[in-house]
Design a protein around this motif. Structure first.
Motif, PDB file in Angstrom:
ATOM      1  N   SER A 213      -4.894  -1.849 -13.894  1.00 37.44           N
ATOM      2  CA  SER A 213      -5.121  -3.244 -13.476  1.00 37.44           C
ATOM      3  C   SER A 213      -6.612  -3.562 -13.381  1.00 37.44           C
ATOM      4  O   SER A 213      -6.987  -4.685 -13.083  1.00 37.44           O
ATOM      5  CB  SER A 213      -4.450  -3.507 -12.130  1.00 37.44           C
ATOM      6  N   ASP A 214      -7.464  -2.546 -13.607  1.00 40.56           N
ATOM      7  CA  ASP A 214      -8.907  -2.732 -13.526  1.00 40.56           C
ATOM      8  C   ASP A 214      -9.302  -3.329 -12.162  1.00 40.56           C
ATOM      9  O   ASP A 214     -10.159  -4.197 -12.069  1.00 40.56           O
ATOM     10  CB  ASP A 214      -9.379  -3.626 -14.685  1.00 40.56           C
ATOM     11  N   SER A 215      -8.613  -2.874 -11.144  1.00 42.80           N
ATOM     12  CA  SER A 215      -8.786  -3.441  -9.807  1.00 42.80           C
ATOM     13  C   SER A 215      -9.741  -2.575  -8.971  1.00 42.80           C
ATOM     14  O   SER A 215     -10.118  -1.480  -9.374  1.00 42.80           O
ATOM     15  CB  SER A 215      -7.392  -3.484  -9.178  1.00 42.80           C
ATOM     16  N   HIS A 216     -10.111  -3.066  -7.787  1.00 41.35           N
ATOM     17  CA  HIS A 216     -10.969  -2.309  -6.861  1.00 41.35           C
ATOM     18  C   HIS A 216     -10.074  -1.705  -5.767  1.00 41.35           C
ATOM     19  O   HIS A 216      -9.127  -2.363  -5.309  1.00 41.35           O
ATOM     20  CB  HIS A 216     -12.012  -3.258  -6.253  1.00 41.35           C
ATOM     21  N   PRO A 217     -10.374  -0.472  -5.323  1.00 41.78           N
ATOM     22  CA  PRO A 217      -9.511   0.147  -4.308  1.00 41.78           C
ATOM     23  C   PRO A 217      -9.272  -0.738  -3.078  1.00 41.78           C
ATOM     24  O   PRO A 217      -8.144  -0.836  -2.589  1.00 41.78           O
ATOM     25  CB  PRO A 217     -10.269   1.422  -3.918  1.00 41.78           C
ATOM     26  N   GLU A 218     -10.324  -1.386  -2.562  1.00 42.34           N
ATOM     27  CA  GLU A 218     -10.137  -2.188  -1.325  1.00 42.34           C
ATOM     28  C   GLU A 218      -9.199  -3.365  -1.556  1.00 42.34           C
ATOM     29  O   GLU A 218      -8.471  -3.787  -0.660  1.00 42.34           O
ATOM     30  CB  GLU A 218     -11.486  -2.667  -0.771  1.00 42.34           C
ATOM     31  N   ASN A 219      -9.239  -3.892  -2.782  1.00 39.88           N
ATOM     32  CA  ASN A 219      -8.334  -4.992  -3.132  1.00 39.88           C
ATOM     33  C   ASN A 219      -6.882  -4.529  -3.044  1.00 39.88           C
ATOM     34  O   ASN A 219      -6.011  -5.226  -2.512  1.00 39.88           O
ATOM     35  CB  ASN A 219      -8.694  -5.436  -4.561  1.00 39.88           C
ATOM     36  N   GLU A 220      -6.624  -3.317  -3.530  1.00 37.70           N
ATOM     37  CA  GLU A 220      -5.263  -2.762  -3.491  1.00 37.70           C
ATOM     38  C   GLU A 220      -4.888  -2.360  -2.063  1.00 37.70           C
ATOM     39  O   GLU A 220      -3.744  -2.528  -1.648  1.00 37.70           O
ATOM     40  CB  GLU A 220      -5.138  -1.557  -4.447  1.00 37.70           C
ATOM     41  N   ASP A 222      -5.886  -3.820   0.647  1.00 38.84           N
ATOM     42  CA  ASP A 222      -5.536  -5.063   1.369  1.00 38.84           C
ATOM     43  C   ASP A 222      -4.077  -5.457   1.147  1.00 38.84           C
ATOM     44  O   ASP A 222      -3.450  -6.049   2.021  1.00 38.84           O
ATOM     45  CB  ASP A 222      -6.457  -6.215   0.920  1.00 38.84           C
ATOM     46  N   LYS A 223      -3.535  -5.122  -0.020  1.00 41.24           N
ATOM     47  CA  LYS A 223      -2.139  -5.504  -0.307  1.00 41.24           C
ATOM     48  C   LYS A 223      -1.138  -4.624   0.442  1.00 41.24           C
ATOM     49  O   LYS A 223       0.022  -4.954   0.557  1.00 41.24           O
ATOM     50  CB  LYS A 223      -1.865  -5.371  -1.818  1.00 41.24           C
ATOM     51  N   THR A 225      -1.923  -3.023   3.566  1.00 41.71           N
ATOM     52  CA  THR A 225      -2.139  -2.966   5.026  1.00 41.71           C
ATOM     53  C   THR A 225      -1.569  -4.206   5.722  1.00 41.71           C
ATOM     54  O   THR A 225      -2.245  -5.236   5.840  1.00 41.71           O
ATOM     55  CB  THR A 225      -3.651  -2.852   5.334  1.00 41.71           C
ATOM     56  N   THR A 226      -0.349  -4.080   6.183  1.00 42.07           N
ATOM     57  CA  THR A 226       0.287  -5.140   6.973  1.00 42.07           C
ATOM     58  C   THR A 226      -0.458  -5.270   8.311  1.00 42.07           C
ATOM     59  O   THR A 226      -0.741  -4.247   8.949  1.00 42.07           O
ATOM     60  CB  THR A 226       1.759  -4.750   7.246  1.00 42.07           C
ATOM     61  N   PRO A 227      -0.797  -6.514   8.725  1.00 44.24           N
ATOM     62  CA  PRO A 227      -1.456  -6.658  10.028  1.00 44.24           C
ATOM     63  C   PRO A 227      -0.644  -5.989  11.156  1.00 44.24           C
ATOM     64  O   PRO A 227       0.566  -6.138  11.212  1.00 44.24           O
ATOM     65  CB  PRO A 227      -1.524  -8.192  10.223  1.00 44.24           C
ATOM     66  N   ARG A 228      -1.329  -5.242  11.977  1.00 43.33           N
ATOM     67  CA  ARG A 228      -0.746  -4.442  13.070  1.00 43.33           C
ATOM     68  C   ARG A 228       0.236  -3.389  12.550  1.00 43.33           C
ATOM     69  O   ARG A 228       1.048  -2.858  13.295  1.00 43.33           O
ATOM     70  CB  ARG A 228      -0.017  -5.322  14.106  1.00 43.33           C
ATOM     71  N   GLY A 229       0.172  -3.103  11.241  1.00 42.93           N
ATOM     72  CA  GLY A 229       1.151  -2.182  10.652  1.00 42.93           C
ATOM     73  C   GLY A 229       0.712  -0.722  10.717  1.00 42.93           C
ATOM     74  O   GLY A 229      -0.345  -0.383  11.268  1.00 42.93           O
ATOM     75  N   CYS A 230       1.526   0.123  10.106  1.00 44.48           N
ATOM     76  CA  CYS A 230       1.271   1.574  10.187  1.00 44.48           C
ATOM     77  C   CYS A 230       0.140   2.011   9.244  1.00 44.48           C
ATOM     78  O   CYS A 230      -0.572   2.978   9.525  1.00 44.48           O
ATOM     79  CB  CYS A 230       2.559   2.350   9.878  1.00 44.48           C
ATOM     80  N   THR A 231      -0.058   1.308   8.108  1.00 48.10           N
ATOM     81  CA  THR A 231      -1.073   1.761   7.141  1.00 48.10           C
ATOM     82  C   THR A 231      -2.478   1.650   7.732  1.00 48.10           C
ATOM     83  O   THR A 231      -3.268   2.603   7.662  1.00 48.10           O
ATOM     84  CB  THR A 231      -0.995   0.931   5.830  1.00 48.10           C
ATOM     85  N   ILE A 232      -2.758   0.483   8.334  1.00 45.09           N
ATOM     86  CA  ILE A 232      -4.115   0.299   8.882  1.00 45.09           C
ATOM     87  C   ILE A 232      -4.354   1.242  10.065  1.00 45.09           C
ATOM     88  O   ILE A 232      -5.469   1.739  10.264  1.00 45.09           O
ATOM     89  CB  ILE A 232      -4.386  -1.199   9.249  1.00 45.09           C
ATOM     90  N   SER A 233      -3.287   1.535  10.827  1.00 42.24           N
ATOM     91  CA  SER A 233      -3.457   2.498  11.933  1.00 42.24           C
ATOM     92  C   SER A 233      -3.847   3.863  11.379  1.00 42.24           C
ATOM     93  O   SER A 233      -4.756   4.522  11.893  1.00 42.24           O
ATOM     94  CB  SER A 233      -2.153   2.661  12.726  1.00 42.24           C
TER      95      SER A 233
END
Ligand code: NDP
Ligand code: A1CAB
Length: 264
Positions: A213-220, A222-223, A225-233
């Motif tokens: 997708s020629d994308s940037h890691p942070e862009n992916e 962000d998709k 990390t649900t707010p208050r979710g387990c990924t961002i924790s």
């Protein structure tokens, strides 16, 4: 293409396997002093093995050198009088400059430096390449060889040490991350085999997603990390513990070491 691999050790044998699996040669001669480790690969019709580097050079057009740095000068000296204009000389040897090669065999040869990694055995190496002045005429050929077995990038020679850390040592760094993820998955209840399968394919998916997708890691990220979710924790805890910082420090330590080895 008639290819010789001078020094069929860890990397040389990986390259040979990559060439075989991608039908990249019409003949391949592998050399080392003790041939006992080459029994399996000898079963392939196009492969011959020998302890005689001169014989391998005389029978081949593309010469891939994959010996330890301390062995290289002697071997180049051994074959230099039979090098001709048909030969493309590819060195994978860490820290060994084109200038040092030219000191031994002279500048009038097609010389390429290549830095692959062991994933070349399964056609997935990230390989950085550069050349001497004459070798520039064969750089497209070198790219074609390495693109069959993964992805190549032409870089200035002064970046070869950094490329060694990121691509050649880098595969070990990624392996350790996969291993750590596997250990985490086991702690969460998967058996060891399942845990490794989950870790490997998730890693493969992450890299493929960025490549395709020629994308940037942070862009992916962000998709995911649900707010208050387990990924961002999980991510924030990893960063509090120094994940990015420890990777960057490891890369720099590896680079410092490679420069020390080159000097010494
Ligand atoms: N391993 C890796 O992932 C990478 C390695 N490199 C570089 O590639 C080079 C090889 O590394 P690696 O494969 O790990 O090292 P190995 O020690 O595994 O392989 C070197 C091979 O050279 C052979 N050899 C030694 N002397 C001779 C000789 N006179 N004639 C023919 N063969 C000889 C040795 O076999 P024998 O003793 O039987 O002769 C050995 O199998 C190094 O310069 C390294 O820096 C670069 C990128 C990645
Ligand atoms: O560890 C090393 O020094 C060599 C160079 C890159 C891979 N192996």
């Amino acid at each position: 293409m008639k290819i010789a691999i001078i020094g069929a050790g860890n990397l040389g044998l990986s390259i040979a396997k990559g060439i075989l699996s991608t039908n990249g040669a019409t003949s391949m001669v592998l050399t080392k002093r003790n041939l006992s480790g080459l029994k399996e690969i000898e079963k392939y019709g196009i492969v011959t093995t020998t302890t005689d580097n001169r014989e391998a050079v005389a029978k081949s057009d593309i010469l891939i050198f994959a010996v330890q740095p301390g062995q290289f000068v002697k071997i180049l000296g051994e074959v230099k009088d039979i090098l001709t204009d048909k030969h493309v000389i590819i060195s994978t040897i860490t820290g060994f400059s084109i200038a040092r090669m030219e000191e031994v065999i002279g500048p009038d040869h097609y010389i390429i430096r290549a830095m692959p990694n062991t994933a070349i055995s399964v056609g997935k190496s990230m390989t950085c390449i550069c050349s001497n002045e004459k070798g520039a005429k064969r750089i497209d050929l070198a790219k074609a060889i390495f693109n069959r077995m993964g992805h190549s990038m032409q870089i200035p020679e002064d970046q070869m040490q950094a490329a060694t850390v990121i691509c050649a040592s880098g595969i070990a760094f990624w392996m350790r991350l996969i291993r750590a993820t596997t250990q985490g998955a086991i702690q969460l209840g998967f058996d060891a085999k399942e845990a490794q399968e989950l870790a490997m394919h998730t890693c493969n998916g992450a890299a493929s997603l960025l490549i395709e997708s020629d994308s940037h890691p942070e862009n992916e990220i962000d998709k995911v990390t649900t707010p208050r979710g387990c990924t961002i924790s999980g991510l924030n805890e990893m960063e509090h513990q120094g994940l990015s910082s420890s990777l960057i420090r490891g890369i720099v330590a590896s680079f410092d070491k490679i420069n020390e080895i080159k000097k010494g």
